[in-house]
Design an enzyme around this catalytic site. Structure first.
Site, PDB file in Angstrom:
ATOM      1  N   ASN A 154      50.882 -42.008   6.710  1.00 20.03           N
ATOM      2  CA  ASN A 154      51.976 -42.199   7.661  1.00 20.03           C
ATOM      3  C   ASN A 154      52.598 -43.591   7.615  1.00 20.03           C
ATOM      4  OD1 ASN A 154      49.495 -43.115   8.782  1.00 20.03           O
ATOM      5  ND2 ASN A 154      50.410 -43.157  10.805  1.00 20.03           N
ATOM      6  N   GLU A 212      39.707 -46.305  12.000  1.00 18.72           N
ATOM      7  CA  GLU A 212      40.739 -46.007  12.984  1.00 18.72           C
ATOM      8  C   GLU A 212      41.114 -44.558  12.804  1.00 18.72           C
ATOM      9  OE1 GLU A 212      44.956 -45.747  13.675  1.00 18.72           O
ATOM     10  OE2 GLU A 212      44.881 -47.938  13.656  1.00 18.72           O
ATOM     11  N   CYS A 234      49.100 -42.904  14.885  1.00 11.89           N
ATOM     12  CA  CYS A 234      47.906 -42.743  15.725  1.00 11.89           C
ATOM     13  C   CYS A 234      48.171 -43.229  17.139  1.00 11.89           C
ATOM     14  CB  CYS A 234      46.739 -43.516  15.121  1.00 11.89           C
ATOM     15  SG  CYS A 234      46.204 -42.909  13.509  1.00 11.89           S
ATOM     16  N   GLU A 239      45.390 -33.670  18.710  1.00 12.52           N
ATOM     17  CA  GLU A 239      46.391 -34.542  18.124  1.00 12.52           C
ATOM     18  C   GLU A 239      47.466 -33.714  17.429  1.00 12.52           C
ATOM     19  OE1 GLU A 239      46.275 -38.797  15.896  1.00 12.52           O
ATOM     20  OE2 GLU A 239      45.178 -37.184  14.890  1.00 12.52           O
TER      21      GLU A 239
END
Length: 513
Positions: free
Chosen positions: A151, A246, A280, A378
């Site tokens: 991303n 992460e 995120c 998500e």
């Protein structure tokens, strides 16, 4: 690295099996090799040979290389922006954010690394170490393996390499096979700026290449899904090497009744749709106190209707770019359909866009609840569910009712109330009257709680994680024999007890009151 280096779009070759496409057009823009485990091990071996010389340089000398890199990035920024847009499908504006991040990171770590990694003096009151000087020092781990996501081809790939390099490590970066071209531009940068050979290398490939890097590196920095993060952590644990992760997020935003609605709408819109919602730290669910719910939704709906989506064609051409990862389209569609089937209403959007490229309409959902996937899993796309709540306490309960805990936001004009609420949110990062802006604050640690990850990036902890801690004790004036040494002397130990009583006993405690 001839076996693993990608070629630019005009240099595609037959022995590079992974095709990189432009998500906005479907056109192939480059090819990269799928590095084998042996090739990864060879790259790590070269990095391990180069690392001691890099570590021996002073922090100021390494900072000078960062200055060259920053200047190169600024000089070649349009080339880098074009690469990001081509392989990621995002807007030029979102790509510019990555440029700003990169040059800011170069400047920050060049300036602050020496301070963050400085020796720390230690004091102790133990009678057994009186007269000693003690300190801790930070030692580079060796070779850091960075596994980046698709991303943000620059921010979360090379961006994580910068502090690792600043700490004196060599870095081997495995970018996503969907967006590898920008990472290779950074490898080109190190060559053209005269960085020491093999201190920074890129290995391209799919999942097996990443697994091989986890099996070879001395530290793993991974950004990606929670599922893959668990596998990385498990393998790193088997090898007893540290890792930082992460992972996913379901970041929430709370709009309190005293909020400025114009600010609330602007923060919400940008937090949900920048980078096509593929962050995120994207705002993925909103809770609005009942007194302002209708007014907030009405304003947000009108703003959603104004948002443009489509193929990037220069600054100002579109607000929301393409969906980078092919499988993500199906996830976004599933979340919208699931919500509608359970009673949600689509106020704007709700469908994949027709035509070439992977686009999903910016989508606003209302009448949502926690039985729906869009509020619990998500989504990672340009969708936003908004839920009415009776009070801030209900919003707090719902925000914390999640397996994720990466980031959350509170919008309010009452700072005392907002801070009290923010500090009770179960998230590693909280912003008040903002969303995501903390990501550009390099002095502020950024990391997730719960299933959103382990460790942090940024801040002192964001560079110290790339080091081993060594404790040093120095007896500058040694005598032939210390009081406590064998053979034991009863009188010596009576003296030690008297000293302990003097240092820690009741008389000292009474004196301190």
């Amino acid at each position: 690295m001839a076996q693993t280096r990608s070629l630019t779009p005009d240099g595609a070759r037959a022995d590079a099996p992974i095709a990189v496409d432009n998500p906005a057009t479907g056109a192939v823009v480059g090819h990269v090799a799928d590095a084998s485990a042996q090739e990864v091990a060879q790259a790590v071996a070269r990095a391990r040979q180069a690392q001691p010389g890099w570590a021996e340089l002073s922090a100021r000398s390494r900072a000078a290389f960062f200055t060259r890199g920053r200047e190169w990035v600024l000089t070649h920024r349009q080339e880098i922006i074009d690469s990001i847009v081509a392989e990621n499908g995002k807007t030029q504006e979102d790509a510019i954010v990555e440029i700003v991040y990169c040059v800011s990171a170069f400047a920050h770590w060049a300036k602050r690394a020496r301070h963050y990694l400085a020796d720390t003096k230690i004091r102790s009151l133990s009678p057994f170490v009186l007269g000693r000087s003690m300190y801790t020092r930070r030692v580079p781990l060796g070779v850091v393996g960075v596994i980046g996501p698709w991303n943000n081809p620059l921010i979360n790939s090379f961006g994580d390499a910068i502090p690792a390099l600043a700490a004196g490590n060599a870095v081997v970066l495995k970018p996503s096979e969907y967006t590898p071209l920008t990472a290779l531009l950074m490898e080109k940068m190190t060559r053209e700026c005269g960085w020491p050979k093999d201190v920074f290398q890129v290995v391209t490939g799919a999942g097996a290449t990443g697994q091989a890097l986890v099996d070879a590196a001395d530290f793993v920095m991974f950004t990606g899904s929670t599922k893959t993060g668990r596998a990385v952590a498990a393998r790193a644990g088997e090898r007893l090497v540290p890792c930082s992760l992460e992972l996913g997020g379901k970041d929430a935003l709370i709009v309190l009744a005293d909020a400025s609605l114009e600010r609330a709408v602007n923060v919400t819109l940008h937090g949900a749709l920048c980078n096509g919602g593929q962050m995120c730290t994207s705002v993925e669910r909103v809770y609005v106190e009942e007194p302002v719910y209708e007014a907030f939704v009405d304003r947000l709906r009108r703003r959603f209707e104004e948002v443009t989506s489509g193929r990037p064609a220069g600054l100002g051409s579109t607000d929301v770019g393409a969906m980078t990862f092919p499988a993500q389209m199906a996830i976004v569609e599933d979340h919208v359909q699931d919500a509608v089937s359970r009673g949600a209403r689509v106020l704007v959007g709700g469908h994949a866009a027709p035509g070439p490229g992977r686009f999903f309409e910016p989508t606003l959902l209302v009448d949502v609840d926690h039985t729906m996937k869009c509020m619990r899993e998500e989504t990672f796309g340009p969708t936003l569910p908004v839920m009415k709540v009776a009070s801030a306490e209900e919003a707090l309960r719902l925000v914390n009712d999640s397996t994720y805990g990466l980031q959350a936001s509170v919008i309010s004009s009452n700072m005392k109330r907002a801070r009290h609420l923010a500090e009770r949110l179960e998230a590693g990062c909280v912003t008040i009257n903002d969303a995501q802006t903390n990501y550009m604050a390099f002095g502020l640690p950024m990391g997730g709680w719960k299933e959103s990850g382990l460790g942090v990036r940024h801040g002192a902890e964001g560079i110290r994680k790339y080091t081993r801690l060594q404790a040093v004790s120095v007896n500058r004036f040694p005598t032939r024999r210390d009081l406590h040494m064998i053979p034991f002397d009863p009188s010596a130990y009576r003296s030690i007890l008297r000293l302990v009583d003097l240092m820690y006993g009741n008389r000292l405690r009474r004196r301190s009151k």
